[in-house]
Design a protein around this motif. Structure first.
Motif, PDB file in Angstrom:
ATOM      1  N   GLY A  82      51.554  41.301  59.215  1.00 12.35           N
ATOM      2  CA  GLY A  82      50.764  41.360  58.869  1.00 12.35           C
ATOM      3  C   GLY A  82      49.347  41.437  59.752  1.00 12.35           C
ATOM      4  O   GLY A  82      49.231  40.722  60.076  1.00 12.35           O
ATOM      5  N   ASN A  83      48.655  42.985  59.212  1.00 11.28           N
ATOM      6  CA  ASN A  83      47.333  43.261  60.533  1.00 11.28           C
ATOM      7  C   ASN A  83      46.855  42.281  59.317  1.00 11.28           C
ATOM      8  O   ASN A  83      46.147  42.904  58.383  1.00 11.28           O
ATOM      9  CB  ASN A  83      48.095  44.682  60.971  1.00 11.28           C
ATOM     10  N   LYS A  84      45.765  43.085  60.805  1.00 11.04           N
ATOM     11  CA  LYS A  84      44.054  42.753  60.476  1.00 11.04           C
ATOM     12  C   LYS A  84      43.620  41.506  59.960  1.00 11.04           C
ATOM     13  O   LYS A  84      42.578  41.415  59.044  1.00 11.04           O
ATOM     14  CB  LYS A  84      43.524  43.759  59.174  1.00 11.04           C
ATOM     15  N   SER A 112      46.172  40.328  64.425  1.00 12.64           N
ATOM     16  CA  SER A 112      45.229  41.373  64.119  1.00 12.64           C
ATOM     17  C   SER A 112      44.975  42.393  65.471  1.00 12.64           C
ATOM     18  O   SER A 112      45.375  42.457  66.573  1.00 12.64           O
ATOM     19  CB  SER A 112      43.673  40.878  64.401  1.00 12.64           C
ATOM     20  N   ALA A 113      45.264  43.908  65.156  1.00 14.84           N
ATOM     21  CA  ALA A 113      45.667  44.993  65.973  1.00 14.84           C
ATOM     22  C   ALA A 113      44.505  45.212  66.790  1.00 14.84           C
ATOM     23  O   ALA A 113      44.238  45.353  67.923  1.00 14.84           O
ATOM     24  CB  ALA A 113      46.801  46.406  65.864  1.00 14.84           C
ATOM     25  N   LYS A 114      43.384  44.794  66.106  1.00 12.92           N
ATOM     26  CA  LYS A 114      42.449  45.773  67.086  1.00 12.92           C
ATOM     27  C   LYS A 114      41.738  44.117  67.873  1.00 12.92           C
ATOM     28  O   LYS A 114      41.114  44.465  68.646  1.00 12.92           O
ATOM     29  CB  LYS A 114      40.538  45.125  66.054  1.00 12.92           C
ATOM     30  N   THR A 115      41.933  42.858  67.006  1.00 13.26           N
ATOM     31  CA  THR A 115      41.284  41.872  68.691  1.00 13.26           C
ATOM     32  C   THR A 115      42.768  41.380  69.330  1.00 13.26           C
ATOM     33  O   THR A 115      42.967  40.337  70.630  1.00 13.26           O
ATOM     34  CB  THR A 115      40.532  40.441  67.788  1.00 13.26           C
TER      35      THR A 115
END
Length: 288
Positions: A82-84, A112-115
């Motif tokens: 589960g991303n984001k 989280s791919a962003k963080t």
């Protein structure tokens, strides 16, 4: 991801180079991420959905991607990702999503791919899980203990990695096994439309024709991908010609990075094309 991209990672374990090829395939239907090439010889897979849109993105994983993994791979490790998670406002909301939206019997990890929260740990976990399963089938003592060697290398314990799972108690196995593929009745094809003496032979022939058409379609898509990459290369060269002298070195460095990615993508598509040719040859032999 638009299209496909490849990353490679290498580990030295017991003085042996362990190479990990990571294929990131796009979810766009126009790219056709569901063709069998992407599901052949897969050892481990992340099935990624959007935590902010679970109703829309999770069912597609189960209906399309999980089905194809089960169909085309002999056996592979699979985690649902589960991303984001950074876009979910509260921990309680995140727990509700995790409890209500999951694929039965498969482990779930929230990242989280962003963080990059849990991102690298998830890769460490899936590599460790593969090595551990791989050890079970080995007869040679040469590789025994290689999964523990990997834990020592990354300085983590198995318990620390497994803490990533939010539903471990609901998981029976991390492995997906393929179902037995239907066997085609062997028949010599001496013309474009052979003599068919039974309904079974007719069905087998129709399946054969559909499979060949599918192969040709996928080969066309791979060739189109080659053409697209060549266009990108031409654009990169044109951009270099227009670059001012004072920023030329930085532009060359950036261009080299892009060319390396394109080279990796070329290699992947070439391997896919060769595997496809082998599969097509096998299907034709089964009909002879």
């Amino acid at each position: 991801t638009i299209g496909s991209s490849i990353a490679r990672k290498e580990f030295m374990l017991k003085n042996i180079a362990i190479k990990v090829n990571i294929w990131d395939i796009g979810g766009q239907k126009s790219f056709n991420p569901l063709n069998p090439v992407f599901f052949t010889n897969v050892d481990a897979a992340f099935l990624v959905f959007d935590l902010t849109q679970p109703k829309e993105t999770l069912p597609e994983l189960e209906i399309d991607y999980l089905t194809n993994l089960s169909k085309y791979t002999n056996e592979c490790i699979a985690f649902v990702i589960g991303n984001k998670s950074d876009l979910i406002s509260t921990k309680k909301e995140l727990e509700n999503i995790a409890n209500h939206y999951k694929i039965k019997n498969l482990p779930l990890i929230l990242i989280s791919a962003k963080t990059q929260e849990n991102l690298y740990d998830a890769f460490d976990l899936i590599i460790f899980s593969f090595l551990k399963e791989w050890e079970k089938g080995l007869t040679s003592k040469k590789f025994h203990g290689i999964s523990k060697e990997f834990l020592n290398l990354i300085n983590k314990t198995e318990e620390q990695l497994k803490d990533l799972f939010v539903n471990l108690g609901d998981v029976d196995s991390i492995l997906i096994s393929s179902k037995a593929a239907p066997q085609l009745t062997k028949k010599k094809i001496s013309s474009s439309v052979p003599d068919l003496n039974s309904v079974t032979e007719l069905v087998d022939y129709v399946r054969y024709k559909e499979k060949i058409e599918e192969f040709n379609k996928i080969k066309g898509q791979i060739i189109d991908s080659f053409d697209n990459k060549l266009t990108i290369i031409k654009d990169l060269i044109s951009s270099l010609k227009r670059t001012p002298i004072n920023s030329l070195i930085d532009t060359i460095d950036n261009t080299m990075e892009q060319l390396n990615d394109i080279k990796a993508d070329f290699e992947f598509n070439l391997d896919s094309l060769l595997n496809l040719e082998k599969s097509e040859k096998k299907v034709k032999e089964e009909m002879e």
